[in-house]
Design a protein around this motif. Structure first.
Motif, PDB file in Angstrom:
ATOM      1  N   UNK A 148       0.794  -1.081   0.183  1.00  0.00           N
ATOM      2  CA  UNK A 148       0.100  -0.121  -0.082  1.00  0.00           C
ATOM      3  C   UNK A 148       0.952   1.418   0.082  1.00  0.00           C
ATOM      4  N   UNK A 149       0.534   2.325  -1.156  1.00  0.00           N
ATOM      5  CA  UNK A 149       1.525   3.236  -0.930  1.00  0.00           C
ATOM      6  C   UNK A 149       0.685   4.448  -0.949  1.00  0.00           C
ATOM      7  N   UNK A 150       1.098   5.403   0.099  1.00  0.00           N
ATOM      8  CA  UNK A 150       0.577   6.767   0.382  1.00  0.00           C
ATOM      9  C   UNK A 150       1.450   7.750  -0.017  1.00  0.00           C
ATOM     10  N   UNK A 151       0.884   8.883  -0.833  1.00  0.00           N
ATOM     11  CA  UNK A 151       1.465   9.883  -1.286  1.00  0.00           C
ATOM     12  C   UNK A 151       1.373  11.019  -0.531  1.00  0.00           C
ATOM     13  N   UNK A 152       1.874  12.323  -0.216  1.00  0.00           N
ATOM     14  CA  UNK A 152       1.405  13.361   0.243  1.00  0.00           C
ATOM     15  C   UNK A 152       0.555  14.144  -0.926  1.00  0.00           C
ATOM     16  N   UNK A 207      -1.106  11.955   9.537  1.00  0.00           N
ATOM     17  CA  UNK A 207      -0.283  10.529   9.761  1.00  0.00           C
ATOM     18  C   UNK A 207       0.951  11.041  10.039  1.00  0.00           C
ATOM     19  N   UNK A 208       1.287  10.456  11.459  1.00  0.00           N
ATOM     20  CA  UNK A 208       2.437  11.157  12.262  1.00  0.00           C
ATOM     21  C   UNK A 208       3.548  10.191  11.431  1.00  0.00           C
ATOM     22  N   UNK A 209       3.713   9.159  10.891  1.00  0.00           N
ATOM     23  CA  UNK A 209       4.857   8.688  10.273  1.00  0.00           C
ATOM     24  C   UNK A 209       5.306   9.489   8.996  1.00  0.00           C
ATOM     25  N   UNK A 210       4.236  10.235   8.306  1.00  0.00           N
ATOM     26  CA  UNK A 210       4.760  10.881   7.327  1.00  0.00           C
ATOM     27  C   UNK A 210       5.078  12.429   7.684  1.00  0.00           C
ATOM     28  N   UNK A 211       4.725  12.626   8.842  1.00  0.00           N
ATOM     29  CA  UNK A 211       5.316  13.997   9.447  1.00  0.00           C
ATOM     30  C   UNK A 211       6.680  13.874   9.823  1.00  0.00           C
ATOM     31  N   UNK A 212       6.998  12.716  10.450  1.00  0.00           N
ATOM     32  CA  UNK A 212       8.470  12.334  11.038  1.00  0.00           C
ATOM     33  C   UNK A 212       9.270  12.405   9.452  1.00  0.00           C
ATOM     34  N   UNK A 213       8.874  11.629   8.437  1.00  0.00           N
ATOM     35  CA  UNK A 213       9.383  11.767   7.362  1.00  0.00           C
ATOM     36  C   UNK A 213       9.712  13.015   6.681  1.00  0.00           C
ATOM     37  N   UNK A 233      -2.920   5.854  -2.911  1.00  0.00           N
ATOM     38  CA  UNK A 233      -3.685   7.216  -2.712  1.00  0.00           C
ATOM     39  C   UNK A 233      -2.797   8.230  -2.154  1.00  0.00           C
ATOM     40  N   UNK A 234      -3.542   9.215  -2.004  1.00  0.00           N
ATOM     41  CA  UNK A 234      -3.047  10.647  -1.638  1.00  0.00           C
ATOM     42  C   UNK A 234      -3.507  10.802  -0.454  1.00  0.00           C
ATOM     43  N   UNK A 235      -2.724  11.320   0.382  1.00  0.00           N
ATOM     44  CA  UNK A 235      -3.276  11.702   2.075  1.00  0.00           C
ATOM     45  C   UNK A 235      -2.786  12.942   2.658  1.00  0.00           C
ATOM     46  N   UNK A 236      -3.506  13.491   3.553  1.00  0.00           N
ATOM     47  CA  UNK A 236      -3.045  14.836   4.293  1.00  0.00           C
ATOM     48  C   UNK A 236      -1.848  14.278   5.408  1.00  0.00           C
TER      49      UNK A 236
END
Length: 287
Positions: free
Chosen positions: A135-139, A184-190, A177-180
């Protein structure tokens, strides 16, 4: 890390930088670990009174220690092998040649595709005879819906790439999918790690505001956070150099907790005058 499903959260930064451009980052986590890690990092944010979205652009002197503690918690999971981080970028001195206008205009998604296809070493995942969901999530993409939809189609096509299919991966349309990142805290740390790399590689730690004699407090704080991140990475790779690709075996492209990939097009013209050594008399590769 052996799972029946993996999630990848992606982000990008600095499409055009002074020395390095086209920064892409991703965090891979096993589905069985995702809820626990997310809960842990969100609890750490709460403990630190970080109630909103954390991101590189928000780093400042008053919040430095809080961000450092959150990054320590994030990298604790990296060190444990529960999540894997990949960063890709391009050195400006390697100027691609022979590109068509369509290739130039579509560079954002073309490079993103290469990042997903190769950076995590998906082809080197050891197959066990069972399918593995990816599963792949993009900003959220800054481009048009048409371009984004076409790109997602190319990502979906990776399930038919022979080596990735042999490794056991399957991808469903609803799993791209695209996410905000706010959610998502993992996306924020990234975002923090990716921003730190773009900051240091493009010498933003040296910037002094116009009319001032010293660097701003925010710049000093960002450099301190970058050094915290670098120290965490060097616990994994003691001689890690942020400006070059991380050396490793094919198998480690999948298993390594952290990796940098300095992307170099197949056909390039090397322009030494665009390197740091020529610009300011310093080392070409930062450490």
């Amino acid at each position: 890390m052996s799972e029946s499903a993996y999630l990848i959260f992606c982000d990008e930064s600095d499409a055009s930088g002074k020395f390095y451009s086209n920064f892409y980052g991703g965090v891979l986590v096993g589905a069985s670990q995702y809820d626990r890690i997310t809960a842990r990092l969100n609890a750490e944010k709460l403990r630190l009174n970080l109630f909103g979205e954390v991101k590189w652009s928000k780093v400042s002197a008053p919040y430095l220690e809080k961000y450092q503690k959150l990054i320590h918690a994030f990298f604790h999971e990296v060190h444990a092998g529960h999540i894997r981080v990949r960063i890709m970028f391009r050195q400006n001195a390697h100027v691609p040649v022979g590109l068509s206008q369509d290739q130039i205009e579509g560079a954002y998604f073309r490079l993103y595709y290469q990042f997903i296809k190769h950076a995590f070493g998906l082809s080197h995942h050891p197959p066990d005879g069972h399918p593995v969901t990816l599963k792949i999530y993009f900003d959220e993409f800054p481009d048009t819906r048409e371009a984004a939809t076409q790109f997602k189609g190319y990502i979906l096509g990776l399930k038919d790439y022979p080596r990735i299919r042999h490794a056991g991966f399957t991808i469903a349309p609803e799993d791209i999918a695209e996410i905000r990142s706010h959610d998502h805290v993992l996306a924020q740390c990234l975002d923090i790690v990716l921003g730190a790399m773009a900051f240091r590689l493009n010498d933003k730690h040296r910037e002094v505001p116009k009319g001032e004699k010293k660097r701003g407090k925010k710049t000093v704080a960002k450099e301190a956070l970058y050094k915290t991140i670098l120290a965490e990475i060097r616990q994994i790779k003691p001689y890690f150099n942020i400006g070059i690709s991380t050396g490793m075996s094919p198998e480690e492209r999948w298993s390594a907790p952290y990796r940098h990939w300095c992307f170099k097009p197949a056909e390039v013209e090397y322009r030494e005058e665009m390197t740091k050594s020529k610009k300011r008399g310093g080392p070409t590769q930062p450490t």
